[in-house]
Design a protein around this motif. Sequence first.
Motif, PDB file in Angstrom:
ATOM      1  N   LYS A   3      43.269  44.577  42.695  1.00  0.00           N
ATOM      2  CA  LYS A   3      44.573  44.080  43.160  1.00  0.00           C
ATOM      3  C   LYS A   3      44.439  43.094  44.309  1.00  0.00           C
ATOM      4  O   LYS A   3      45.119  42.074  44.340  1.00  0.00           O
ATOM      5  CB  LYS A   3      45.458  45.259  43.606  1.00  0.00           C
ATOM      6  N   ASP A   4      43.576  43.401  45.281  1.00  0.00           N
ATOM      7  CA  ASP A   4      43.523  42.589  46.501  1.00  0.00           C
ATOM      8  C   ASP A   4      42.328  41.636  46.570  1.00  0.00           C
ATOM      9  O   ASP A   4      42.497  40.456  46.854  1.00  0.00           O
ATOM     10  CB  ASP A   4      43.483  43.495  47.747  1.00  0.00           C
ATOM     11  N   VAL A   5      41.130  42.158  46.332  1.00  0.00           N
ATOM     12  CA  VAL A   5      39.932  41.351  46.577  1.00  0.00           C
ATOM     13  C   VAL A   5      39.787  40.233  45.545  1.00  0.00           C
ATOM     14  O   VAL A   5      39.551  39.074  45.888  1.00  0.00           O
ATOM     15  CB  VAL A   5      38.658  42.230  46.604  1.00  0.00           C
ATOM     16  N   THR A  53      41.987  38.756  43.774  1.00  0.00           N
ATOM     17  CA  THR A  53      43.011  37.714  43.839  1.00  0.00           C
ATOM     18  C   THR A  53      42.918  36.870  45.108  1.00  0.00           C
ATOM     19  O   THR A  53      43.479  35.787  45.159  1.00  0.00           O
ATOM     20  CB  THR A  53      44.428  38.344  43.772  1.00  0.00           C
ATOM     21  N   SER A  54      42.218  37.365  46.122  1.00  0.00           N
ATOM     22  CA  SER A  54      42.148  36.593  47.366  1.00  0.00           C
ATOM     23  C   SER A  54      40.771  35.989  47.611  1.00  0.00           C
ATOM     24  O   SER A  54      40.480  35.524  48.705  1.00  0.00           O
ATOM     25  CB  SER A  54      42.554  37.468  48.553  1.00  0.00           C
ATOM     26  N   TRP A  86      41.737  48.748  44.335  1.00  0.00           N
ATOM     27  CA  TRP A  86      41.870  47.848  45.493  1.00  0.00           C
ATOM     28  C   TRP A  86      41.120  46.524  45.236  1.00  0.00           C
ATOM     29  O   TRP A  86      41.631  45.445  45.498  1.00  0.00           O
ATOM     30  CB  TRP A  86      41.320  48.544  46.740  1.00  0.00           C
TER      31      TRP A  86
END
Lengths: 118, 343
Positions: free
Chosen positions: A23-25, A27-28, A20
């Motif tokens: 993939k998410d943190v 990139t954002s 997670w």
Amino acid sequence: MAMPHDVPTAAQLIESVREWLEKDVLTSTTGRVQFHSRVAINVLAMVERELAVGGQQALDHAARLAVLGMKDDAELATAIRNGDLDDRFNEVVELVRASVLDKLAVANPSYALPTLND
Amino acid sequence: MGEEALESPLPCRKRRWVREHRGVTATVSPLEQLSEALRTELGAKAVTDLSRLSGGASRETWSFKADDRPLILQRQRKGDIRDMSVEARVVQAAFDAGVPVPELIANGSGDIGLAFMILSHVEGETIARKILRDDQFADARTKLVAQSAHALAALHSIDASTITGLPSIDQVQQYRESLDNLNEALGQAHPTFELAFRWLERNRPTSTRTALVHGDFRLGNLMVGSDGLRAVLDWELAHIGDPIEDLGWLCVRAWRFGASQPVAGLGDYDTLISEYEKASGLKVDREVVRWWEVLGTLKWGIMCMIQTSSHVLGMSRSHELAAIGRRVCENEYDLFVALDGKW
């Protein structure tokens, strides 16, 4: 799986959080938070490696200590410091080096140079 | 940012003086107070572009312009155990000896800070990874090892007895005590570090040459331009000791920042040693350089333990500091590399 716990295993739980973060943190976020996300990913990957090989490493480490007649690292450290193992210095060096390579294999496997890796 | 840190240094009396002097009744901001103190110190007409570059709990670095001349302020705050006035004397002596350093414009204590230095601004890059990888430093990279050797030779030629207040500490003993304290606080033992201490004791160099030692000479503390070394910075760890300490520290693997070459990630041992010998006229024993590299590697490992202890013992909770504890084995590994075949 460690009884009585259900699936997922501890390693799988950590893996899910690491994925997670990747993939998410990562990139954002930017800057400091992104850097600390990267550190967090590395930390979780390290724990995953330790969960995979830590049990065997502990047995190997105990076996190495036994060769020197030591019960733990503290006793070994004291013996080295006092010069009690000076006559077996090269043997001690090899055994301690093997432990360091085990630690590095968990902490940062890419750090070891190819020439001193075996 | 940074202004909150400026609350304490100026005594109330001074703040009132600034207000009266400038004929204003509103509260003068800490930034304006510092600006005014700098203007007074330098006898300048105007101080502009004052901004903080970096700073920890005990010292800060600022950039500013005095009548359009770009300058750097370093100042010390309460709690810094080092004395910046010693550092100012060292920088001046290095400048006089021809070491590339920023020019010391003013130093002292008072309204600007508990102790302060105003230095000329030297243009360039200090970030190691950029110096090691960016195209604009390709030419600089071919020169930096020789330039570092020459700077060190000039620095080590200074008569250290002319600089008062320089510390002289046995580092083996100092880090032995640090490791003992850390082992006790963290409840861990480090057989590798004990092997390294044993090796250091048994192979201690017999050389008795002492000199002014920079103490932290490496990329990160060097101002580098496309033409190479422009200035040696960060003199706060300067002390009296064996000058080869500076050569060994430059070879510690941590200061290669991932590059493969042993000297600062830029060159080989032979180049460093031969250029230093050429500039100093003194012979350097390769094994003494190794001894200091081993001590430097050990020191860096203990510094990593100090960092992780601030998390583990609760002073500063952070997963980044926690992770550093598991990097200690990198230093242990480096010790085995540095001592391969030498035990």
